[in-house]
Design an enzyme around this catalytic site. Structure first.
Site, PDB file in Angstrom:
ATOM      1  N   ASN A 281      18.478 -11.354  26.325  1.00  0.00           N
ATOM      2  CA  ASN A 281      18.934 -12.729  26.241  1.00  0.00           C
ATOM      3  C   ASN A 281      19.895 -13.091  27.366  1.00  0.00           C
ATOM      4  O   ASN A 281      19.928 -14.238  27.824  1.00  0.00           O
ATOM      5  CB  ASN A 281      19.619 -12.965  24.886  1.00  0.00           C
TER       6      ASN A 281
ATOM      7  N   ASN B  41      12.575 -13.523  29.436  1.00  0.00           N
ATOM      8  CA  ASN B  41      12.781 -12.742  28.212  1.00  0.00           C
ATOM      9  C   ASN B  41      12.667 -13.636  26.984  1.00  0.00           C
ATOM     10  O   ASN B  41      13.312 -14.685  26.909  1.00  0.00           O
ATOM     11  CB  ASN B  41      14.180 -12.111  28.228  1.00  0.00           C
ATOM     12  N   GLU B  42      11.810 -13.260  26.045  1.00  0.00           N
ATOM     13  CA  GLU B  42      11.719 -13.895  24.723  1.00  0.00           C
ATOM     14  C   GLU B  42      11.789 -15.424  24.801  1.00  0.00           C
ATOM     15  O   GLU B  42      12.549 -16.072  24.063  1.00  0.00           O
ATOM     16  CB  GLU B  42      12.828 -13.357  23.809  1.00  0.00           C
TER      17      GLU B  42
ATOM     18  N   TYR C  81      11.836  -4.710  16.182  1.00  0.00           N
ATOM     19  CA  TYR C  81      12.904  -3.860  15.672  1.00  0.00           C
ATOM     20  C   TYR C  81      12.603  -3.542  14.210  1.00  0.00           C
ATOM     21  O   TYR C  81      12.344  -4.450  13.405  1.00  0.00           O
ATOM     22  CB  TYR C  81      14.268  -4.558  15.800  1.00  0.00           C
TER      23      TYR C  81
ATOM     24  N   GLU D 153      11.193  -3.818  24.423  1.00  0.00           N
ATOM     25  CA  GLU D 153      12.305  -3.733  23.470  1.00  0.00           C
ATOM     26  C   GLU D 153      11.764  -3.154  22.173  1.00  0.00           C
ATOM     27  O   GLU D 153      10.853  -3.725  21.564  1.00  0.00           O
ATOM     28  CB  GLU D 153      12.947  -5.101  23.190  1.00  0.00           C
TER      29      GLU D 153
ATOM     30  N   GLN E 294      19.073  -0.249  23.002  1.00  0.00           N
ATOM     31  CA  GLN E 294      19.411  -0.064  24.401  1.00  0.00           C
ATOM     32  C   GLN E 294      19.826   1.383  24.613  1.00  0.00           C
ATOM     33  O   GLN E 294      19.430   2.214  23.814  1.00  0.00           O
ATOM     34  CB  GLN E 294      20.485  -1.058  24.807  1.00  0.00           C
TER      35      GLN E 294
END
Length: 519
Positions: free
Chosen positions: A82, A182-183, A254, A312, A366
């Site tokens: 982000n 990103n996203e 996730y 991710e 991460q």
């Protein structure tokens, strides 16, 4: 309440059959990658901490670097996440004293810009990892993305390449992998776009960046998660429109226990059996996007292939508050991992091997402090439980992914129905003759007696074995007890006629190495 297994109960039986000629795909070394974002204490007080007595003259933590080298990361995504959707890369170059301090809106923190492009590349070179750079397609323009490629990759003789030389680096860095934002479907994202707007911006950015350096490879954003309302339509839209200008397509996920199907996870009951079966979701996610790639390839009448980049992934559900309170290096998203988390990470890595034909890059999010395998304070660090499966796969999974025939008892889960208790992947490196088999016993209460056999050429010897296990799925490591849950060497089981028998305890992850004659 934790259920302690009865050591007197008879183990269930399972079997695994391998054939070194029955393969799923080439294992890309880039499956074993990391992600370093300007977020919380990942960079500042994690990788870079000039105030720590454990740092070198550059401010890099020596102990952290040693642990990261043990993980053998082959690629490293940077600087977000982000964060990148509001990042101005020019803030991080030039003399440190002249770099601006800014509000980083993504995590409501203060970015000092003391660690920037040159510092990251020095870190990556020291680590021996391939850099993967994300460009700002939120507030940033396609021209600014191309300017960054010029700064990092072109020989001197133009504005930005000469500026790089002025800042201390004459030779180009030659960064190969570039993420196009990103996203961008997320309402939390700075500069959120719909699929059509993003697809066009990604296409034009990739085109301009390739004109600047035709040797680069680009990664377009997939939908941020399978729970997004636009999934998988977003993915098919972006792939269909930008297909001929991209090389990889990103996917994020996730895992959680309880699974966050609503905003308030405190009202949900923990479900460890379903959590340990999360690889069924991972497999389905990869299969869906692989199918979208095939459709987009056909629609474009293309001869080129696009691969998946799972840039991710991790377990993340406890430390969800991401408000840094406008401080430097805020202590946010510092997840504490346990045994069941490590087993889910192992099954995720099994998915990467099972999908090795299409998943070619993966980056755990991460690497330090923030949802990470390594935790630091100024004077110490420790390895979290998830460190150990990451290290074992990264060191030993290479060559081709084998297609194991697995016969296993099943048990019921609330989320996935009946699921095999035994989750398996295997690899074989023809050049060295080394094979590796990775086994997870998902049962919380029952041991599995496993017979492992080779259908073709049996190995000459077993060369190594490690295991993580325990009776408490919630057990973890800490500064006070850094080695409570680790992977321990096993006494090698007996190889008899091309077959091995071993008993896997409940809640366990086992790695078994075998040596064949190199071909």
């Amino acid at each position: 309440m934790t259920t302690i297994p009865d050591p007197q109960s008879a183990p269930l039986r399972a079997s695994v059959s391998l054939h070194t000629g029955r393969t799923l795909g080439e294992i890309s070394p880039l499956l074993f990658g990391g992600f370093a974002e300007h977020m919380g204490r990942c960079i500042y007080e994690g990788i870079y901490d000039p105030e720590s007595p454990l740092s070198d003259e550059r401010g890099l933590r020596r102990d952290v670097m040693a642990a990261l080298k043990d993980l053998n990361f082959r690629i490293m995504r940077y600087p977000g996440g982000n964060f990148v959707s509001g990042y101005r890369w020019t803030d991080g170059i030039g003399p440190r004293a002249e770099r601006p301090r800014r509000r980083a809106l993504a995590w409501r923190s203060i970015e000092t810009n003391q660690f920037g492009p040159h510092e990251f590349m020095e870190f990556a070179e020291e680590l021996g990892t391939e850099p993967m750079w994300a460009v700002n397609l939120g507030t940033g323009t396609i021209q600014e993305a191309a300017d960054l490629v010029e700064y990092m990759n072109l020989p001197t003789g133009t504005l930005y390449s000469d500026l790089r030389a002025k800042n201390g680096r004459t030779e180009p860095y030659g960064i190969k992998y570039w993420c196009l934002g990103n996203e961008m479907d997320g309402p939390w994202q700075i500069g959120q776009m719909d699929a059509h707007a993003y697809a066009e911006k990604a296409l034009q950015a990739a085109k301009l960046m390739r004109w600047m350096d035709p040797n680069i490879q680009t990664i377009a954003c997939g939908s941020s998660a399978t729970a997004m309302p636009g999934y998988p339509d977003w993915d098919l839209t972006v792939l269909s429109h930008a297909y001929n200008q991209i090389d990889y397509f990103s996917m994020h996920h996730y895992a959680a226990n309880p699974y966050p199907t609503v905003s308030n996870t405190e009202d949900l009951a923990r479900d460890t059996d379903s959590f340990l079966a999360s690889s069924l979701h991972f497999d389905e996610h990869a299969d869906t996007l692989a199918a979208a790639i095939r459709v987009a390839k056909a629609k474009n009448r293309s001869k080129k292939d696009v691969y998946l980049c799972w840039d991710e992934w991790n377990v993340w559900y406890r430390a969800k508050a991401g408000d840094g309170g406008w401080s430097e290096a805020p202590h946010i998203l510092e997840e504490e991992y346990n045994l069941e988390d490590a087993l889910v990470v192992a099954t995720w890595l099994n998915t990467f091997l099972r999908k090795a034909d299409v998943v070619k890059i993966a980056c755990i999010a991460q690497i330090v402090n923030v949802i990470a395998p390594i935790m630091t304070r100024r004077d110490a660090m420790f390895r979290q439980t998830i460190f150990y499966p990451l290290a074992l796969y990264s060191r030993h999974a290479r060559g081709v992914s084998l297609d194991p025939l697995v016969r296993s008892p099943r048990h019921a889960t609330a989320r996935y129905g009946d699921v095999k208790l035994l989750d398996v992947s295997a690899s074989f490196d023809e050049a060295t003759g080394e094979g590796a088999t990775f086994l997870v016993n998902r049962s919380q209460t029952q041991a599995l007696h496993v017979t492992l056999g080779w259908e073709d050429e049996a190995p000459q010897a077993l060369t190594g074995a490690w295991q993580m296990s325990g009776g408490d799925p919630l057990a973890g490591n800490s500064f006070g007890d850094p080695d409570a849950v680790t992977a321990q060497p096993l006494t090698l089981p007996t190889l008899d006629g091309g077959r091995v028998s071993l008993t896997l305890p409940p809640l366990s992850f086992t790695t078994l190495l075998s040596g064949h004659v190199p071909r």
